[in-house]
Motif scaffolding. Structure first.
Motif, PDB file in Angstrom:
ATOM      1  N   MET A 120     -21.296   3.137  12.677  1.00 18.83           N
ATOM      2  CA  MET A 120     -20.570   4.394  12.036  1.00 18.83           C
ATOM      3  C   MET A 120     -18.630   3.804  12.170  1.00 18.83           C
ATOM      4  N   PRO A 121     -18.026   4.229  11.245  1.00 21.44           N
ATOM      5  CA  PRO A 121     -17.031   3.587  11.200  1.00 21.44           C
ATOM      6  C   PRO A 121     -16.057   4.386  11.632  1.00 21.44           C
ATOM      7  N   LEU A 122     -15.122   4.724  12.577  1.00 22.24           N
ATOM      8  CA  LEU A 122     -13.786   5.365  13.311  1.00 22.24           C
ATOM      9  C   LEU A 122     -13.052   5.640  12.377  1.00 22.24           C
ATOM     10  N   GLU A 123     -12.827   7.172  11.860  1.00 20.47           N
ATOM     11  CA  GLU A 123     -11.755   7.933  11.181  1.00 20.47           C
ATOM     12  C   GLU A 123     -10.161   7.051  11.298  1.00 20.47           C
ATOM     13  N   ALA A 124      -9.514   6.492  10.234  1.00 18.97           N
ATOM     14  CA  ALA A 124      -8.836   6.079   9.890  1.00 18.97           C
ATOM     15  C   ALA A 124      -7.653   6.349  10.720  1.00 18.97           C
ATOM     16  N   GLY A 125      -7.448   7.260  10.814  1.00 23.28           N
ATOM     17  CA  GLY A 125      -6.333   8.075  12.127  1.00 23.28           C
ATOM     18  C   GLY A 125      -6.312   8.186  12.800  1.00 23.28           C
ATOM     19  N   LEU A 126      -7.673   7.676  13.764  1.00 22.61           N
ATOM     20  CA  LEU A 126      -7.714   7.362  14.631  1.00 22.61           C
ATOM     21  C   LEU A 126      -7.740   5.601  15.213  1.00 22.61           C
ATOM     22  N   LEU A 127      -7.928   5.055  14.260  1.00 20.40           N
ATOM     23  CA  LEU A 127      -7.922   3.503  14.142  1.00 20.40           C
ATOM     24  C   LEU A 127      -6.699   3.374  14.122  1.00 20.40           C
ATOM     25  N   GLU A 128      -5.779   3.979  13.645  1.00 20.42           N
ATOM     26  CA  GLU A 128      -4.266   3.962  13.720  1.00 20.42           C
ATOM     27  C   GLU A 128      -3.419   4.035  14.618  1.00 20.42           C
ATOM     28  N   ILE A 129      -3.689   4.852  15.248  1.00 19.11           N
ATOM     29  CA  ILE A 129      -2.815   5.468  16.664  1.00 19.11           C
ATOM     30  C   ILE A 129      -3.572   5.084  17.954  1.00 19.11           C
ATOM     31  N   LEU A 130      -4.741   3.848  17.987  1.00 17.84           N
ATOM     32  CA  LEU A 130      -5.008   3.407  19.281  1.00 17.84           C
ATOM     33  C   LEU A 130      -4.610   1.819  19.501  1.00 17.84           C
ATOM     34  N   ALA A 131      -4.621   1.478  20.410  1.00 14.56           N
ATOM     35  CA  ALA A 131      -3.999  -0.261  21.292  1.00 14.56           C
ATOM     36  C   ALA A 131      -4.687  -0.652  21.346  1.00 14.56           C
ATOM     37  N   CYS A 132      -4.643  -2.015  21.692  1.00 16.33           N
ATOM     38  CA  CYS A 132      -5.173  -2.886  22.546  1.00 16.33           C
ATOM     39  C   CYS A 132      -3.983  -2.006  24.215  1.00 16.33           C
ATOM     40  N   PRO A 133      -5.265  -2.074  24.992  1.00 13.35           N
ATOM     41  CA  PRO A 133      -4.479  -1.651  25.728  1.00 13.35           C
ATOM     42  C   PRO A 133      -3.678  -3.015  27.155  1.00 13.35           C
ATOM     43  N   ALA A 134      -4.148  -4.107  26.319  1.00 15.98           N
ATOM     44  CA  ALA A 134      -3.801  -5.303  27.450  1.00 15.98           C
ATOM     45  C   ALA A 134      -2.594  -5.883  26.571  1.00 15.98           C
ATOM     46  N   CYS A 135      -2.623  -6.022  25.696  1.00 15.00           N
ATOM     47  CA  CYS A 135      -1.311  -6.478  25.029  1.00 15.00           C
ATOM     48  C   CYS A 135      -0.513  -5.731  23.691  1.00 15.00           C
ATOM     49  N   HIS A 136      -1.398  -3.864  24.035  1.00 12.40           N
ATOM     50  CA  HIS A 136      -0.109  -3.023  23.136  1.00 12.40           C
ATOM     51  C   HIS A 136      -0.882  -4.131  21.366  1.00 12.40           C
ATOM     52  N   SER A 137      -1.629  -5.257  20.968  1.00  9.29           N
ATOM     53  CA  SER A 137      -1.571  -5.154  19.544  1.00  9.29           C
ATOM     54  C   SER A 137      -2.303  -4.297  18.599  1.00  9.29           C
ATOM     55  N   PRO A 138      -2.555  -4.056  17.451  1.00  6.21           N
ATOM     56  CA  PRO A 138      -3.748  -3.084  16.863  1.00  6.21           C
ATOM     57  C   PRO A 138      -5.538  -3.860  17.148  1.00  6.21           C
ATOM     58  N   LEU A 139      -6.071  -2.755  16.857  1.00  2.71           N
ATOM     59  CA  LEU A 139      -7.871  -3.285  16.876  1.00  2.71           C
ATOM     60  C   LEU A 139      -7.779  -2.991  15.505  1.00  2.71           C
ATOM     61  N   GLU A 140      -8.420  -4.075  15.354  1.00  4.27           N
ATOM     62  CA  GLU A 140      -9.710  -4.389  14.128  1.00  4.27           C
ATOM     63  C   GLU A 140     -11.560  -3.366  14.330  1.00  4.27           C
ATOM     64  N   ASP A 141     -11.468  -2.302  13.212  1.00  2.00           N
ATOM     65  CA  ASP A 141     -12.728  -1.776  13.446  1.00  2.00           C
ATOM     66  C   ASP A 141     -13.897  -3.226  13.128  1.00  2.00           C
ATOM     67  N   ARG A 142     -14.821  -3.202  14.030  1.00  2.00           N
ATOM     68  CA  ARG A 142     -16.221  -3.482  13.372  1.00  2.00           C
ATOM     69  C   ARG A 142     -17.298  -2.823  13.837  1.00  2.00           C
TER      70      ARG A 142
END
Length: 60
Positions: free
Chosen positions: A1-23
């Motif tokens: 089940m894909p995540l909401e686009a709005g949620l994905l926009e505000i999430l970032a990698c906690p280690a390096c702060h780069s954007p995350l790709e939804d798989r």
């Protein structure tokens, strides 16, 4: 089940702060860091991203 686009926009990698790709639609749902040096894969359990570095899968 894909995540909401709005949620994905505000999430970032906690280690390096780069954007995350939804798989999350794959057999093993995860969010993958797009950072070239990082590339950690964070699991998505029951539709909830687990953004803990200790829970992340290292790139292969």
């Amino acid at each position: 089940m894909p995540l909401e686009a709005g949620l994905l926009e505000i999430l970032a990698c906690p280690a390096c702060h780069s954007p995350l790709e939804d798989r999350s639609a794959a057999d093993t749902p995860e969010l993958v860091c797009t950072g070239k040096d990082c590339a950690l894969a964070y699991p998505v359990r029951d539709g909830i991203p687990v953004l803990l570095v200790d829970e992340a899968r290292r790139p292969e």
